[in-house]
Design an enzyme around this catalytic site. Structure first.
Site, PDB file in Angstrom:
ATOM      1  CD  GLU A 143      13.857  80.530  18.694  1.00  0.00           C
ATOM      2  OE1 GLU A 143      12.716  80.060  18.831  1.00  0.00           O
ATOM      3  OE2 GLU A 143      14.239  81.537  19.311  1.00  0.00           O
ATOM      4  CG  ASP A 161       8.501  86.637  23.218  1.00  0.00           C
ATOM      5  OD1 ASP A 161       7.847  87.127  24.152  1.00  0.00           O
ATOM      6  OD2 ASP A 161       7.984  86.229  22.167  1.00  0.00           O
ATOM      7  CG  ASP A 174      13.397  89.907  20.378  1.00  0.00           C
ATOM      8  OD1 ASP A 174      12.477  89.515  19.662  1.00  0.00           O
ATOM      9  OD2 ASP A 174      13.834  89.260  21.362  1.00  0.00           O
ATOM     10  CB  ALA A 212       9.273  86.241  15.684  1.00  0.00           C
ATOM     11  CE  LYS A 243      12.142  89.275  15.388  1.00  0.00           C
ATOM     12  NZ  LYS A 243      12.499  89.614  16.770  1.00  0.00           N
ATOM     13  CG  ASP A 300      16.352  86.514  22.519  1.00  0.00           C
ATOM     14  OD1 ASP A 300      15.684  87.075  21.618  1.00  0.00           O
ATOM     15  OD2 ASP A 300      16.089  85.364  22.929  1.00  0.00           O
TER      16      ASP A 300
HETATM   17  O1  C5P Z   1       9.823  88.563  20.480  1.00  0.00           O
HETATM   18  P1  C5P Z   1      10.545  87.506  19.713  1.00  0.00           P
HETATM   19  O2  C5P Z   1      10.815  87.853  18.282  1.00  0.00           O
HETATM   20  O3  C5P Z   1      11.789  86.981  20.412  1.00  0.00           O
HETATM   21  O4  C5P Z   1       9.485  86.267  19.697  1.00  0.00           O
HETATM   22  C1  C5P Z   1       9.809  85.039  19.198  1.00  0.00           C
HETATM   23  C2  C5P Z   1      10.053  84.030  20.301  1.00  0.00           C
HETATM   24  O5  C5P Z   1       8.863  83.268  20.478  1.00  0.00           O
HETATM   25  C3  C5P Z   1      11.146  83.044  19.915  1.00  0.00           C
HETATM   26  O6  C5P Z   1      12.271  83.196  20.747  1.00  0.00           O
HETATM   27  C4  C5P Z   1      10.526  81.682  20.078  1.00  0.00           C
HETATM   28  O7  C5P Z   1      11.284  80.806  20.878  1.00  0.00           O
HETATM   29  C5  C5P Z   1       9.210  81.934  20.766  1.00  0.00           C
HETATM   30  N1  C5P Z   1       8.166  81.047  20.243  1.00  0.00           N
HETATM   31  C6  C5P Z   1       7.442  80.295  21.147  1.00  0.00           C
HETATM   32  N2  C5P Z   1       6.439  79.458  20.698  1.00  0.00           N
HETATM   33  C7  C5P Z   1       6.164  79.389  19.382  1.00  0.00           C
HETATM   34  C8  C5P Z   1       6.892  80.159  18.460  1.00  0.00           C
HETATM   35  C9  C5P Z   1       7.909  80.987  18.935  1.00  0.00           C
HETATM   36  O8  C5P Z   1       7.696  80.392  22.373  1.00  0.00           O
HETATM   37  N3  C5P Z   1       5.187  78.601  18.966  1.00  0.00           N
END
Ligand code: C5P
Length: 297
Positions: free
Chosen positions: A96, A51, A49, A165, A213, A238
């Site tokens: 989340e 973030d 992953d 994501a 995912k 994470d």
């Molecule tokens: O790389 P990863 O799959 O973790 O990316 C998703 C992350 O992006 C989530 O942990 C979520 O908290 C964050 N997110 C965000 N703002 C959004 C949508 C998702 O920071 N509008």
């Protein structure tokens, strides 16, 4: 028998008796690790992953930005976008990471969050050329040791799938910025669509959010077939949703799931220990992965 003798590989890697390294079933993990090590680099792949997994969750007592956050806080984005995105983050991020709600209960909220952000983004008509500046101006950082880890994986031609994501265009720029975007790295994420002037006008394909995912096209694509025979997987995530990233890897496989627990630590510990083989508690480094790879070099 002492733990040292009972779990020789965990012991060799220095993973026993560390408070920030939690392992529910050391016997199983020791066996998994020794199988992966014995298989060598030709049988290995990494699925990670982005973030708060490849990237740090915080630095100098400040939360570091996710791919979305890089845009949400960028002075290059219009103020109405930044205000609205921050309101949405305050509403949906607690869902989340809620330790009580199930994924099924959370999913409709995630879909709603991503839908709202995407509509907002499309309104902004953001330009492709602004992305590199946004990343440069942000506080995003990779976990300590990530550059070293990626350079070793490249030198051994180990494929790395970064499955996120977040926002693919921003993510790719982060990987370029930190010099880890080599040809053994593939990114699956939410990518922008642009018009001929390079202004963002939408998204390509289905939304990837934190909990779907397993449904992404990569599982049906020939990605896992093309790298066939690499059935030993190091999975880094994470979020509990990240466990599904290895869904497309053919059976039989050996998936070592390493989970970074960055937030709501006490409330989520038991769940993380049940779902990840190794849980790293507020560990902002790639030390454990690097030790494993070093042992194989
Ligand atoms: O790389 P990863 O799959 O973790 O990316 C998703 C992350 O992006 C989530 O942990 C979520 O908290 C964050 N997110 C965000 N703002 C959004 C949508 C998702 O920071 N509008």
């Amino acid at each position: 028998m002492s733990e040292t003798k009972e779990f020789p590989t965990l012991n060799k890697l220095g993973l026993l008796d560390k408070k920030h390294i939690q392992i529910l079933d050391p016997g199983h993990v020791d066996h998994l690790l020794s199988t992966i090590i014995a298989g060598g680099f030709n049988k290995m792949q990494v699925i990670a992953d982005h973030d708060r997994t490849l990237s740090r969750a915080h630095y100098n007592n400040e939360k570091t930005e996710t791919c979305h956050g890089i845009m949400d806080n960028s002075p290059l984005m219009p103020p109405y976008y930044r205000e609205e995105a921050s309101k949405l983050l305050n509403k949906y991020y607690p869902i989340e990471v809620d330790p009580i709600m199930t994924e099924e209960e959370k999913t409709p909220h995630m879909v709603e969050w991503y839908g709202k952000i995407h509509t907002l983004l499309i309104k902004c008509g953001m330009s492709r050329t602004s992305i590199a500046t946004m990343v440069k101006q942000s506080n995003v950082r990779l976990r300590d040791g990530t550059e070293d880890l990626f350079s070793k994986l490249k030198s051994k031609s180990v494929p790395v799938l970064v499955f996120s994501a977040g926002m693919g265009d921003i993510l790719e720029e982060v990987l370029r910025h930190f010099n880890v975007y080599d040809d053994n790295v593939k990114v699956v994420s939410n990518f922008f669509e642009y018009d001929e002037q390079g202004n963002m006008i939408g998204f390509k394909g289905e939304i990837i959010h934190v909990f779907n995912k397993n449904e992404n096209a990569v599982h049906e694509s020939d990605y896992f077939k093309k790298i066939g025979g690499r059935n030993n997987v190091i999975l880094l995530g994470d979020s509990l949703g990240d466990i599904k990233m290895a869904h497309g890897v053919p059976q039989p496989n050996n998936v070592l799931k390493i989970g970074f627990l960055n937030d709501k630590i006490e409330e989520r510990m038991e769940m993380y220990k049940k779902n990840f083989d190794i849980v790293l508690v507020d560990d902002q480094t790639m030390e454990v992965c690097n030790r494993l790879i070093d042992l194989m070099m």
